[in-house]
Design a protein around this motif. Sequence first.
Motif, short mmCIF file in Angstrom:
data_model
loop_
_atom_site.label_atom_id
_atom_site.label_comp_id
_atom_site.label_asym_id
_atom_site.label_seq_id
_atom_site.Cartn_x
_atom_site.Cartn_y
_atom_site.Cartn_z
N VAL A 18 -3.95 0.93 4.64
CA VAL A 18 -4.64 2.21 4.76
C VAL A 18 -3.62 3.34 4.91
CG1 VAL A 18 -6.16 3.59 6.26
CG2 VAL A 18 -6.67 1.18 5.83
N ILE A 19 -3.73 4.33 4.03
CA ILE A 19 -2.97 5.57 4.18
C ILE A 19 -4.00 6.64 4.54
CG2 ILE A 19 -1.41 7.23 3.07
CD1 ILE A 19 -0.18 4.49 2.90
N ALA A 20 -3.83 7.28 5.70
CA ALA A 20 -4.78 8.32 6.11
C ALA A 20 -4.00 9.52 6.61
CB ALA A 20 -5.72 7.80 7.20
N GLY A 21 -4.42 10.69 6.19
CA GLY A 21 -3.70 11.90 6.57
C GLY A 21 -2.24 11.83 6.12
N GLY A 22 -1.97 11.11 5.02
CA GLY A 22 -0.61 11.01 4.49
C GLY A 22 0.27 9.99 5.18
N SER B 1 4.56 6.05 -5.28
CA SER B 1 4.84 6.30 -6.70
C SER B 1 3.95 5.47 -7.62
CB SER B 1 6.31 6.01 -7.00
OG SER B 1 6.61 4.66 -6.70
N GLY B 2 2.85 4.94 -7.06
CA GLY B 2 1.95 4.13 -7.87
C GLY B 2 0.60 4.81 -8.06
N ALA C 254 0.84 -1.21 0.00
CA ALA C 254 0.00 0.00 0.00
C ALA C 254 0.87 1.25 0.00
CB ALA C 254 -0.92 0.00 1.22
N LEU C 255 1.92 1.23 0.79
CA LEU C 255 2.83 2.38 0.86
C LEU C 255 3.50 2.62 -0.50
CD1 LEU C 255 4.03 4.51 2.77
CD2 LEU C 255 5.86 2.91 3.29
N GLY D 37 7.56 -0.04 -1.78
CA GLY D 37 6.99 0.33 -0.48
C GLY D 37 7.95 0.05 0.67
N ALA D 38 8.69 -1.06 0.57
CA ALA D 38 9.67 -1.38 1.62
C ALA D 38 10.72 -0.27 1.69
CB ALA D 38 10.30 -2.74 1.35
#
Lengths: 322, 322
Positions: free
Chosen positions: A145-149, A123-124, A117-118, A307-308
């Motif tokens: 989940v990405i929330a508030g960046g 960049s995706g 997800a990250l 993401g890693a």
Amino acid sequence: MEARYIGIDLGGTSAKIGVVDGEGNLLKHTEVPTHGEGPEPVLQRVVETVREVTIQSGTSWDQVVGIGMGLPGFLDLERGVIKRLTNLPWENVPIVERLETLCNRPVRIDNDANVAALGESWSGAGAGVDDMVAITLGTGVGGGVIAGGRLIHGVSNAAGEIGHVCVEPDGARCGCGQRGCLETISSATGIVRLAKEALEKGESTVLAETAQKGELTARDVFQAAEQGDAVASRVVQTAVDALARVMAMITVVLNPARFVIGGGVARAGDTLFQPLKEAYRKHVLPSAAEGVEIVPAKLGNNAGIIGAAGLIARRENPASAS
Amino acid sequence: MEARYIGIDLGGTSAKIGVVDGEGNLLKHTEVPTHGEGPEPVLQRVVETVREVTIQSGTSWDQVVGIGMGLPGFLDLERGVIKRLTNLPWENVPIVERLETLCNRPVRIDNDANVAALGESWSGAGAGVDDMVAITLGTGVGGGVIAGGRLIHGVSNAAGEIGHVCVEPDGARCGCGQRGCLETISSATGIVRLAKEALEKGESTVLAETAQKGELTARDVFQAAEQGDAVASRVVQTAVDALARVMAMITVVLNPARFVIGGGVARAGDTLFQPLKEAYRKHVLPSAAEGVEIVPAKLGNNAGIIGAAGLIARRENPASAS
């Protein structure tokens, strides 16, 4: 001297290893086998390969800021310890300490779904938005989940376990012990299960012939649906509807700007996305859905490596630009 | 010189105005009427009162860093404009610009549910954790989400609209146009509706007598349940079960450390919280629920003032201590 980041996506059969720049571009990557082995030989091989791939990417070791690793299993993020892995016989491995010693660089770990997800967020397909939910439709249904960046972990590191939202209280038993989890319906496994149920009832479908030739796959079900097979279409609709209901619910809780859908099932393309978008519009609160996009994942199998690397890169510089 | 923050909680009948210190303590507060009036006279009165309450709290105007305001309605947060309010005839009011001119301090606004959640997160029942979901059970069901130490808005400012998670696809019509929203079942209004349905069916309950004396309230239903009335107990159980299912679902999406439950219905205390905790344990994925607490809100009617002040104070210094 431009900063570079190493990303490692450790899986049951191989570890994917790559060098990533500050914008989340994968400069060079490779993989090494892992299957069935204990941690020490695998880590030795991984570290050697990290050095090699760094050189091959034209990066000097001085440019390497740190190393991030995505892992499939149960982790103690605070202590940097693998409790156990899903497909490798690793238990209680102080992975962060071990890798930091071997590489002399800061190391961060996270679970594979969060890391993917990250990657998509960096960049995706999720780039440029602060609130994004990634859903991976594979053997199971994973998520991040990405929330508030920021990548959200939650108190017991269970944030993004979207596959275990209950959609059918009296539904099929899930691997987690509950009944009717999204994963039992909308994963590749769930789709095949629904198709087999129809076959067992003797319903008329081209899938009967497919099943005689070999193991039935979710791809077979989508192909039959594309060709207008009524049973296959109904199975796809059931899978899509359950997913859409969960997405509608997430929309009024988190209201992400984007749902990024990846995994093997997402390769069905429009056969998945078109009914999914329709079902979503049917279930969602219209005012909350304004501005919400449903898009396919972009990075494919590289989301984990990128993401890693982002576990290190994004720490200093989170997604939020606002 | 210790920094102080002004919080304003604007409602349909009054505006609550207070002075808050850097730890989220409410030093002094008061309220002024707002009912039915347009923005200009109300704002004049509010600004006068802001000056008065500042003096009364022993704060010099120089200590006031800024002013936050919670508002019930539709806001354009980016432009700082009220689109329209729920209980006041205000439309297209450039509230941030107007208040900044009148007070010569930075002003931030947000919707009332978010602001109350921020207050509880700062110095109330959600203090000390990075991930928290506030749920307000009142006339409707409102909510606010703190994730990764930040108040989450989402792309169309609909994050935390937990009352509109669908729990009964063929359920009662909700004010939002959908069917079977959580709000139709677990709000005070929903609880009264369920009780009246039972009365209309002629079921035997002490609530029949209560209803003859005057308007039935959710409080009456909880009191009857406490006294062992079977119909009232069943209504409470239905309301609690729907809420628990939504909380179970949020647990695998966001995995908050705390659910903070407030609003009029939460005043039922153990009559609400005990069955709620039981139902939650029944519906939730056990591994995800580890460490998740369900607690009553602490700040009561002051959550809005404190959270509004937090819009300014927490901006520089978000909840996350890690």
